[in-house]
Design a protein around this motif. Structure first.
Motif, PDB file in Angstrom:
ATOM      1  N   LEU A   1       1.516  -1.765  26.156  1.00 59.64           N
ATOM      2  CA  LEU A   1       1.769  -0.428  25.631  1.00 59.64           C
ATOM      3  C   LEU A   1       3.001   0.163  26.297  1.00 59.64           C
ATOM      4  O   LEU A   1       3.181   0.047  27.509  1.00 59.64           O
ATOM      5  CB  LEU A   1       0.567   0.491  25.901  1.00 59.64           C
ATOM      6  N   ILE A   2       3.851   0.784  25.484  1.00 61.67           N
ATOM      7  CA  ILE A   2       5.031   1.464  26.026  1.00 61.67           C
ATOM      8  C   ILE A   2       5.220   2.775  25.290  1.00 61.67           C
ATOM      9  O   ILE A   2       5.154   2.825  24.056  1.00 61.67           O
ATOM     10  CB  ILE A   2       6.289   0.573  25.937  1.00 61.67           C
TER      11      ILE A   2
ATOM     12  N   LEU B   1      21.908   3.901  26.647  1.00 58.44           N
ATOM     13  CA  LEU B   1      21.011   2.743  26.637  1.00 58.44           C
ATOM     14  C   LEU B   1      21.640   1.658  25.760  1.00 58.44           C
ATOM     15  O   LEU B   1      22.158   1.956  24.685  1.00 58.44           O
ATOM     16  CB  LEU B   1      19.631   3.116  26.078  1.00 58.44           C
ATOM     17  N   PRO B   2      21.612   0.402  26.194  1.00 57.78           N
ATOM     18  CA  PRO B   2      22.201  -0.663  25.372  1.00 57.78           C
ATOM     19  C   PRO B   2      21.468  -0.812  24.052  1.00 57.78           C
ATOM     20  O   PRO B   2      20.247  -0.663  23.996  1.00 57.78           O
ATOM     21  CB  PRO B   2      22.048  -1.914  26.245  1.00 57.78           C
ATOM     22  N   ARG B   3      22.200  -1.094  23.001  1.00 52.53           N
ATOM     23  CA  ARG B   3      21.591  -1.226  21.680  1.00 52.53           C
ATOM     24  C   ARG B   3      22.464  -2.126  20.808  1.00 52.53           C
ATOM     25  O   ARG B   3      23.644  -2.350  21.103  1.00 52.53           O
ATOM     26  CB  ARG B   3      21.440   0.144  21.008  1.00 52.53           C
ATOM     27  N   ILE B   4      21.848  -2.640  19.769  1.00 47.92           N
ATOM     28  CA  ILE B   4      22.582  -3.427  18.772  1.00 47.92           C
ATOM     29  C   ILE B   4      22.561  -2.637  17.478  1.00 47.92           C
ATOM     30  O   ILE B   4      21.500  -2.334  16.933  1.00 47.92           O
ATOM     31  CB  ILE B   4      21.936  -4.820  18.561  1.00 47.92           C
TER      32      ILE B   4
ATOM     33  N   HIS C   1       3.269   0.912  30.140  1.00 47.21           N
ATOM     34  CA  HIS C   1       4.243   1.890  30.630  1.00 47.21           C
ATOM     35  C   HIS C   1       4.149   3.131  29.750  1.00 47.21           C
ATOM     36  O   HIS C   1       4.804   3.217  28.714  1.00 47.21           O
ATOM     37  CB  HIS C   1       5.661   1.313  30.595  1.00 47.21           C
ATOM     38  N   LEU C   2       3.330   4.079  30.152  1.00 43.45           N
ATOM     39  CA  LEU C   2       3.132   5.303  29.381  1.00 43.45           C
ATOM     40  C   LEU C   2       3.567   6.539  30.174  1.00 43.45           C
ATOM     41  O   LEU C   2       3.261   7.664  29.793  1.00 43.45           O
ATOM     42  CB  LEU C   2       1.660   5.440  28.970  1.00 43.45           C
TER      43      LEU C   2
ATOM     44  N   VAL D   1      12.690  -4.094  27.983  1.00 43.59           N
ATOM     45  CA  VAL D   1      12.966  -5.511  28.264  1.00 43.59           C
ATOM     46  C   VAL D   1      11.914  -6.075  29.206  1.00 43.59           C
ATOM     47  O   VAL D   1      11.383  -7.171  28.983  1.00 43.59           O
ATOM     48  CB  VAL D   1      14.383  -5.677  28.854  1.00 43.59           C
ATOM     49  N   LYS D   2      11.574  -5.314  30.240  1.00 50.00           N
ATOM     50  CA  LYS D   2      10.563  -5.747  31.205  1.00 50.00           C
ATOM     51  C   LYS D   2       9.206  -5.956  30.524  1.00 50.00           C
ATOM     52  O   LYS D   2       8.535  -6.971  30.730  1.00 50.00           O
ATOM     53  CB  LYS D   2      10.432  -4.695  32.302  1.00 50.00           C
TER      54      LYS D   2
END
Length: 240
Positions: A7-8, A42-45, A31-32, A17-18
């Motif tokens: 969960l994030i 933040l890196p993004r595509i 990770h809440l 990523v982690k």
């Protein structure tokens, strides 16, 4: 199984990523936490190499009764203007020609950092590169306090003549139950100000149908407001 799922939360996206790596190795990761970090840079595509979606804030200043955003993302946290502008400059140098400015409610940007959306828009116009900017959704309640400055900013050629102003209902009773903070007249007054200067502006609005206790009379009041508003786009959702 749900007891094995990782969960994030939206405020822990920095750890994506982690969490993904652990999950792929069959390790549950949760990770809440609400870390309140800015999401600028933040890196993004980008799916479209010439369009960059720029988030300018997290959370919201409203307390609408139908919305879970306040619980999920917390109170408003505007990102520093210079971080936003530096991200825009960097991606413009890489060939971006279009920016979509987004957040839960763009009109409340800056209230918590002694700034405002018009201040940010003026900063954007100072960037020399050739590009266009679309300003995303703004609630009428927060547009009210900056409407004259907004209309002036919109006249700059860098900004698309596009206004997304959700009414949600045209019934004052339902708007009160929704805790929207304004009556049915305010969106019409705002649009009149924009159209008096920018008659060609594209207007988009949102409507929720079937809000609890809504009657046919309430519904017809919504229809009446939409007819007066004469929007180009109406996003319709049934309450659920």
């Amino acid at each position: 199984n749900s007891d094995k799922a990782s969960l994030i939360g939206p405020n822990a996206i920095h750890d994506i990523v982690k969490v993904t790596k652990k999950t792929l190795n069959n390790q549950r990761s949760i990770h809440l936490e609400n870390n309140r970090k800015t999401k600028s840079w933040l890196p993004r595509i980008r799916q479209n190499p010439i369009v960059n979606i720029i988030e300018i804030a997290n959370g919201c200043g409203l307390h609408c009764s139908y919305c879970i955003t306040k619980n999920a993302r917390g109170k408003l946290m505007s990102y520093p203007q210079e971080l936003i502008l530096s991200e825009m400059r960097a991606s413009a140098d890489l060939g971006c020609l279009e920016y979509w400015i987004t957040s839960q409610d763009n009109a409340c940007y800056g209230i918590d950092i002694n700034s405002s959306l018009p201040n940010l828009m003026n900063g954007i116009t100072s960037i020399d590169n050739d590009f266009k900017v679309r300003i995303g959704m703004m609630s009428p309640l927060y547009v009210k306090r900056i409407v004259d400055e907004l209309v002036q900013c919109y006249q700059n050629n860098k900004f698309f003549k596009f206004l997304h102003l959700p009414i949600q209902s045209g019934s004052s009773r339902i708007l009160n139950l929704m805790r929207r903070g304004h009556d049915e007249k305010l969106p019409l007054e705002i649009i009149e100000k924009f159209r008096s200067v920018l008659p060609e502006i594209t207007v988009s609005t949102d409507v929720i149908i079937g809000f609890p206790t809504e009657t046919e009379f309430d519904f017809m009041e919504t229809i009446s407001v939409i007819e007066k508003m004469d929007p180009d786009i109406v996003n319709i959702s049934k309450f659920g």
